[in-house]
Scaffold this motif. Structure first.
Motif, PDB file in Angstrom:
ATOM      1  N   ARG A 303       0.829  -1.217   0.000  1.00 15.90           N
ATOM      2  CA  ARG A 303       0.000   0.000   0.000  1.00 15.90           C
ATOM      3  C   ARG A 303       0.858   1.260   0.000  1.00 15.90           C
ATOM      4  N   ASN A 304       1.875   1.307   0.833  1.00 18.75           N
ATOM      5  CA  ASN A 304       2.702   2.508   0.940  1.00 18.75           C
ATOM      6  C   ASN A 304       3.508   2.764  -0.326  1.00 18.75           C
ATOM      7  N   CYS A 305       3.945   1.686  -0.964  1.00 18.92           N
ATOM      8  CA  CYS A 305       4.772   1.844  -2.160  1.00 18.92           C
ATOM      9  C   CYS A 305       3.942   2.165  -3.399  1.00 18.92           C
ATOM     10  N   TYR A 306       2.831   1.443  -3.580  1.00 17.63           N
ATOM     11  CA  TYR A 306       2.158   1.470  -4.885  1.00 17.63           C
ATOM     12  C   TYR A 306       0.825   2.219  -4.916  1.00 17.63           C
ATOM     13  N   SER A 307       0.409   2.799  -3.803  1.00 15.94           N
ATOM     14  CA  SER A 307      -0.878   3.510  -3.830  1.00 15.94           C
ATOM     15  C   SER A 307      -0.760   4.934  -4.366  1.00 15.94           C
ATOM     16  N   LYS A 308       0.471   5.499  -4.363  1.00 16.75           N
ATOM     17  CA  LYS A 308       0.643   6.889  -4.786  1.00 16.75           C
ATOM     18  C   LYS A 308       1.808   7.008  -5.769  1.00 16.75           C
ATOM     19  N   PRO A 309       1.549   6.817  -7.054  1.00 14.77           N
ATOM     20  CA  PRO A 309       2.624   6.969  -8.047  1.00 14.77           C
ATOM     21  C   PRO A 309       3.058   8.419  -8.174  1.00 14.77           C
ATOM     22  N   LEU A 310       4.291   8.606  -8.611  1.00 11.64           N
ATOM     23  CA  LEU A 310       4.756   9.958  -8.900  1.00 11.64           C
ATOM     24  C   LEU A 310       4.027  10.536 -10.099  1.00 11.64           C
ATOM     25  N   ASN A 311       3.716   9.660 -11.038  1.00  6.97           N
ATOM     26  CA  ASN A 311       2.953  10.063 -12.217  1.00  6.97           C
ATOM     27  C   ASN A 311       2.405   8.806 -12.863  1.00  6.97           C
ATOM     28  N   VAL A 403       5.132   5.452 -12.550  1.00  9.32           N
ATOM     29  CA  VAL A 403       6.480   5.446 -11.969  1.00  9.32           C
ATOM     30  C   VAL A 403       6.387   5.787 -10.489  1.00  9.32           C
ATOM     31  N   TYR A 404       7.339   5.260  -9.719  1.00 15.83           N
ATOM     32  CA  TYR A 404       7.292   5.373  -8.269  1.00 15.83           C
ATOM     33  C   TYR A 404       8.689   5.616  -7.722  1.00 15.83           C
ATOM     34  N   ASN A 405       8.733   6.080  -6.462  1.00 10.02           N
ATOM     35  CA  ASN A 405       9.947   6.097  -5.687  1.00 10.02           C
ATOM     36  C   ASN A 405       9.617   5.546  -4.308  1.00 10.02           C
ATOM     37  N   CYS A 406       9.987   4.291  -4.094  1.00  6.76           N
ATOM     38  CA  CYS A 406       9.674   3.631  -2.834  1.00  6.76           C
ATOM     39  C   CYS A 406      10.898   3.455  -1.959  1.00  6.76           C
ATOM     40  N   GLY A 407      11.984   4.102  -2.329  1.00  2.00           N
ATOM     41  CA  GLY A 407      13.156   4.065  -1.465  1.00  2.00           C
ATOM     42  C   GLY A 407      14.215   3.079  -1.867  1.00  2.00           C
TER      43      GLY A 407
END
Length: 408
Positions: A303-311, A403-407
């Motif tokens: 949830r924390n990684c993939y619920s809020k994409p950068l775009n 695309v994402y930034n999950c650390g």
């Protein structure tokens, strides 16, 4: 969930077909049974559907089966009704708990093995039966097996999935085909290749890792699939939370670390495979609190990684995203619309960083492709998805490119 021998380590005792004895129904007594707790643990993980092991290899049923055949003097009495269990129908309780939790239900019912009836690999075994076993013929067993499925498929409502672990015999294939079409026409069938219009296949391992390019079509019942496969037969990846491939509760083996489970998620869901992660209740009928916490930890990561994409974007054919200011990214996700089949055969994602660029290429997308870079890329100004090969006559429709930034 299934019946054990006096609560011992079922990781080692799972296949009672190698033993002349069947554990007595009196040893099944989950005194703290709580299916609401099961459902809450599943919600913590983010489960969309759950498959209950209604009958495993011992032959013990978690429902009060009424199967009987007077013509050959047979009554199926190795059931929860003969046990001291506080619930006399865990299957019914499971359906109610899943409905309340908004989780779709399914049933696993082993046909290949039934120790109560002296069956292994779909065949009645030669020699005398042992304590607790009942002697039947092959023809009689085939009738009993279909009758057990009839109860499960007609008395508990629509199912999302039915499981054929170890397959089924050729002798009952026609009966299965007819019965499944009549009684659960909309359920997907694991190992249902040849008997279901909605088959899904085993990926070929229980380790929780699908090949990088896993296809929704195939020409064979299991494995990675084939982009030119004739049959729509998507994969399911079943694996354990516990170490040592332990499917039944065993406190001594421990559970897999979160980092490994995250890799399992990326190597299954991220490789176009449904993830079926086991839940192993204790002999008392609860999910161990350490396991509950680990399910939630995995769910929290997803949830924390993939619920809020950068775009994010979607559309037909090639796609691109331009950022209003440089961003740091460490992964992308592509999801393909597959109502007309799996179209994308090859793609390239290019990340532009100033005047430089770097690319990632792959083949299969299907339901979802997750590409984790293994490090962060800082200063990205735009990203481009190019579809470089498709199935003949197919127009690629991308449900989501994000695309994402999950650390990292």
């Amino acid at each position: 969930y299934s019946h054990s021998a006096d609560g011992k380590d079922i990781a080692d005792l799972d296949n009672f077909s190698n033993s002349p004895a069947v554990p007595p129904a009196s040893t099944f007594n989950p005194t703290k049974l709580n299916l609401t707790q099961w459902a809450e643990a599943m919600q913590g993980f983010g489960a969309k559907y759950a498959v209950l092991v209604a009958k495993h290899n011992t032959g013990f049923t978690l429902w009060p089966s009424q199967v009987k055949f007077p013509e050959f003097d047979f009554v199926y009495n190795y059931t929860i009704a003969a046990s001291p269990s506080p619930s006399k129908d865990i299957v019914k309780d499971f359906i109610a708990a899943m409905k309340k939790a908004d989780i779709l239900p399914g049933f696993y019912c082993s046909l290949a093995n039934n120790d109560y009836l002296h069956v292994k690999n779909n065949q009645i075994q030669p020699g005398p039966v042992g304590p607790g076993q009942v002697n039947v013929t092959q023809e009689q067993y085939d009738k009993i097996a279909l009758a057990l499925l009839n109860e499960l498929w007609t008395e508990y409502g629509p199912l999302e999935e039915v499981w054929f672990d170890g397959g089924y015999s050729t002798d009952i294939k026609n009966g299965l085909l007819k019965q499944l079409a009549q009684e659960q026409p909309h359920a997907v069938a694991f190992n249902g290749f040849g008997v279901s219009s909605n088959p899904i296949r085993w990926i070929g391992t229980e380790a929780g890792h699908a090949p990088e390019d896993t296809w929704s079509t195939s020409n064979v019942p299991n494995g990675a699939g084939d982009p030119t496969g004739k049959y729509w037969n998507p994969p399911e990846c079943d694996t354990t939370l516990q170490n040592r491939d332990a499917w039944f509760y065993n406190k001594g083996v421990g559970i897999r670390p979160l980092s490994e489970l995250i890799q399992v998620y990326h190597d299954t869901v991220g490789h176009n495979c449904n993830l079926l992660l086991d839940f192993a209740p204790t002999p008392e009928g609860l999910i161990d609190e350490q396991q509950v916490a680990q399910y939630k930890a995995l769910g929290d990561f997803i949830r924390n990684c993939y619920s809020k994409p950068l775009n994010s974007t979607s559309g037909v054919g090639n796609l691109s995203m331009v950022f209003s200011s440089p961003v740091t990214i460490d992964r992308f996700v592509i999801m393909e619309e597959q109502s007309k089949g799996q179209c994308i055969r090859q793609y390239t994602v290019t990340i532009f960083i100033g005047l430089k660029s770097t690319g990632r290429s792959g083949k299969s997308v299907g339901h979802k492709r997750i590409e984790v870079f293994g490090g962060q890329m800082s200063g990205a100004t735009s990203v481009q998805l190019q579809i470089t090969d498709t199935a003949p006559g197919c127009e690629p429709n991308v449900d989501m490119f994000s695309v994402y930034n999950c650390g990292g």
